[in-house]
Write a protein that holds these residues in place. Structure first.
Motif, mmCIF file in Angstrom:
data_model
loop_
_atom_site.group_PDB
_atom_site.id
_atom_site.type_symbol
_atom_site.label_atom_id
_atom_site.label_comp_id
_atom_site.label_asym_id
_atom_site.label_seq_id
_atom_site.Cartn_x
_atom_site.Cartn_y
_atom_site.Cartn_z
ATOM 1 N N THR A 106 5.857 11.717 57.224
ATOM 2 C CA THR A 106 7.312 11.678 57.241
ATOM 3 C C THR A 106 7.818 10.360 56.660
ATOM 4 O O THR A 106 7.221 9.304 56.867
ATOM 5 C CB THR A 106 7.830 11.838 58.688
ATOM 6 N N ASP A 107 8.924 10.420 55.937
ATOM 7 C CA ASP A 107 9.574 9.220 55.421
ATOM 8 C C ASP A 107 10.322 8.558 56.576
ATOM 9 O O ASP A 107 11.399 9.010 56.969
ATOM 10 C CB ASP A 107 10.530 9.599 54.292
ATOM 11 N N SER A 108 9.742 7.491 57.123
ATOM 12 C CA SER A 108 10.322 6.879 58.318
ATOM 13 C C SER A 108 11.678 6.236 58.021
ATOM 14 O O SER A 108 12.566 6.230 58.884
ATOM 15 C CB SER A 108 9.362 5.841 58.908
ATOM 16 N N ALA A 110 13.890 7.354 55.868
ATOM 17 C CA ALA A 110 14.840 8.471 55.844
ATOM 18 C C ALA A 110 15.112 8.970 57.254
ATOM 19 O O ALA A 110 16.257 9.341 57.576
ATOM 20 C CB ALA A 110 14.302 9.595 54.971
ATOM 21 N N ALA A 111 14.083 8.969 58.104
ATOM 22 C CA ALA A 111 14.272 9.409 59.490
ATOM 23 C C ALA A 111 15.225 8.483 60.229
ATOM 24 O O ALA A 111 16.066 8.943 61.020
ATOM 25 C CB ALA A 111 12.922 9.472 60.202
ATOM 26 N N ARG A 113 17.623 6.661 58.814
ATOM 27 C CA ARG A 113 18.964 6.919 58.278
ATOM 28 C C ARG A 113 19.556 8.203 58.873
ATOM 29 O O ARG A 113 20.752 8.263 59.172
ATOM 30 C CB ARG A 113 18.903 7.020 56.754
ATOM 31 N N GLU A 114 18.725 9.201 59.065
ATOM 32 C CA GLU A 114 19.193 10.447 59.673
ATOM 33 C C GLU A 114 19.639 10.220 61.113
ATOM 34 O O GLU A 114 20.668 10.739 61.555
ATOM 35 C CB GLU A 114 18.088 11.496 59.620
ATOM 36 N N LEU A 115 18.874 9.417 61.851
ATOM 37 C CA LEU A 115 19.275 9.076 63.227
ATOM 38 C C LEU A 115 20.615 8.349 63.230
ATOM 39 O O LEU A 115 21.474 8.596 64.090
ATOM 40 C CB LEU A 115 18.210 8.208 63.885
ATOM 41 N N LEU A 117 23.044 8.583 61.041
ATOM 42 C CA LEU A 117 24.126 9.532 60.755
ATOM 43 C C LEU A 117 24.410 10.423 61.960
ATOM 44 O O LEU A 117 25.569 10.694 62.303
ATOM 45 C CB LEU A 117 23.750 10.392 59.545
ATOM 46 N N ARG A 118 23.364 10.871 62.613
ATOM 47 C CA ARG A 118 23.523 11.810 63.724
ATOM 48 C C ARG A 118 24.155 11.143 64.933
ATOM 49 O O ARG A 118 24.937 11.763 65.664
ATOM 50 C CB ARG A 118 22.164 12.395 64.102
ATOM 51 N N HIS A 119 23.821 9.864 65.156
ATOM 52 C CA HIS A 119 24.299 9.176 66.370
ATOM 53 C C HIS A 119 25.372 8.137 66.056
ATOM 54 O O HIS A 119 25.725 7.332 66.920
ATOM 55 C CB HIS A 119 23.115 8.534 67.090
ATOM 56 N N ALA A 156 11.178 8.831 66.274
ATOM 57 C CA ALA A 156 10.998 9.781 65.175
ATOM 58 C C ALA A 156 9.595 9.537 64.621
ATOM 59 O O ALA A 156 9.043 8.440 64.781
ATOM 60 C CB ALA A 156 12.049 9.580 64.082
#
Length: 289
Positions: A106-108, A110-111, A113-115, A117-119, A156
């Motif tokens: 997994t691209d950590s 990117a993970a 950045r996703e966290l 955005l989500r939080h 993640a």
């Protein structure tokens, strides 16, 4: 080869002393990224609970200090050291390390950045340390009354967290796989405050406390007091905070607080500093319940 090793150790010591000037408590590391000094109790399993009370080196992050003389002593005792570790969770920054690994599928980055955005949090501009494998360590500052636990891939996949009781390999260290360096433009930044939303994720869901019953005798309390009394310059506040946390966790906090404060004052802290540290430990312990 010996000359190269001596030069590497000298450079590691210089970097460690520079980190200590910034208030970061350090220990020497070997090429394997492990503490360079072995436990003095490795042949005595009955002393496994010693966290430096014996006065010798070899207790991992419990030896971490900002005192230049102590740092030089540790490196002199470990001439094979090629790097240094920075203890997390200690004043003044209460450092939290976000380790973005590159070994997972997994691209950590990117993970993370996703966290974000989500939080609804922004990854702040802060110190970034580049690892030999291509990973990154983000340094964040935590609140003084919150203890962030260490974790591996809980946030993640590919994201590890270094908190209280853990350490980060300091920039300028050399390992079997290469050198750790700061990303351009970040070396002199202070660790940025951890965004509240991210901090909540790092702490995880609340756990049901499993508080042990208070000891009927005073051996545990006397051990904690001795731990504070044996502190050297650069360790006094850290040792007092650790001992006070253990006292409150075991139910002895209210009864032991005054004695711990007296012990800290004996080592050189002011009454106000010692009282504030014990109060911080009490708040942190209540919050963890």
């Amino acid at each position: 080869m010996a000359t190269i090793d001596r030069q590497t150790t000298t450079l590691a010591l210089a970097h460690a002393l520079s980190a200590a000037e910034r208030g970061l408590a350090v220990i020497p590391l070997s090429r394997t990224k492990l503490p360079a000094l072995r436990s003095p109790h490795r042949d005595d399993p009955t002393a496994a609970a010693c966290h430096g009370e014996c006065g010798r080196y070899g207790h991992g992050v419990y030896d971490a200090t900002t005192d230049p003389a102590r740092i030089r002593e540790m490196f002199a005792a470990a001439p094979w050291a090629t790097g240094y570790g920075i203890a997390c969770g200690l004043p003044p920054y209460h450092l939290i390390g976000i380790d973005l690994d590159t070994k997972s599928d997994t691209d950590s980055s990117a993970a993370l950045r996703e966290l974000a955005l989500r939080h609804l949090f922004t990854i702040p501009e802060t110190v970034v340390v580049l690892t030999p494998s291509g990973g990154r360590h983000l340094w964040l500052s935590g609140p003084p009354d919150v203890v962030v636990p260490n974790s591996a891939s809980r946030l993640a996949p590919g994201i590890d967290v270094r908190g209280a009781g853990g350490y980060l390999v300091g920039p300028g260290s050399r390992t079997d796989h290469g050198s750790y360096t700061t990303a351009p433009g970040t070396g002199r930044l202070p660790p940025a405050p951890c965004p509240p939303s991210l901090l909540r994720l790092l702490l995880g869901p609340p756990r049901t406390p499993r508080r042990p019953a208070p000891r009927a005798d005073s051996a545990h309390g006397q051990g904690l007091i001795h731990f504070v009394l044996s502190a050297h310059p650069g360790q006094r506040n850290t040792r007092l905070f650790w001992a006070a946390c253990r006292a409150y966790e075991s139910g002895l906090g209210p009864a032991l607080a005054a004695a711990l404060i007296d012990a800290a004052v004996h080592t050189g802290l002011t009454v106000q500093e010692a009282q504030a540290t014990v109060a911080s430990a009490a708040r942190m312990t209540r919050r963890a319940e």
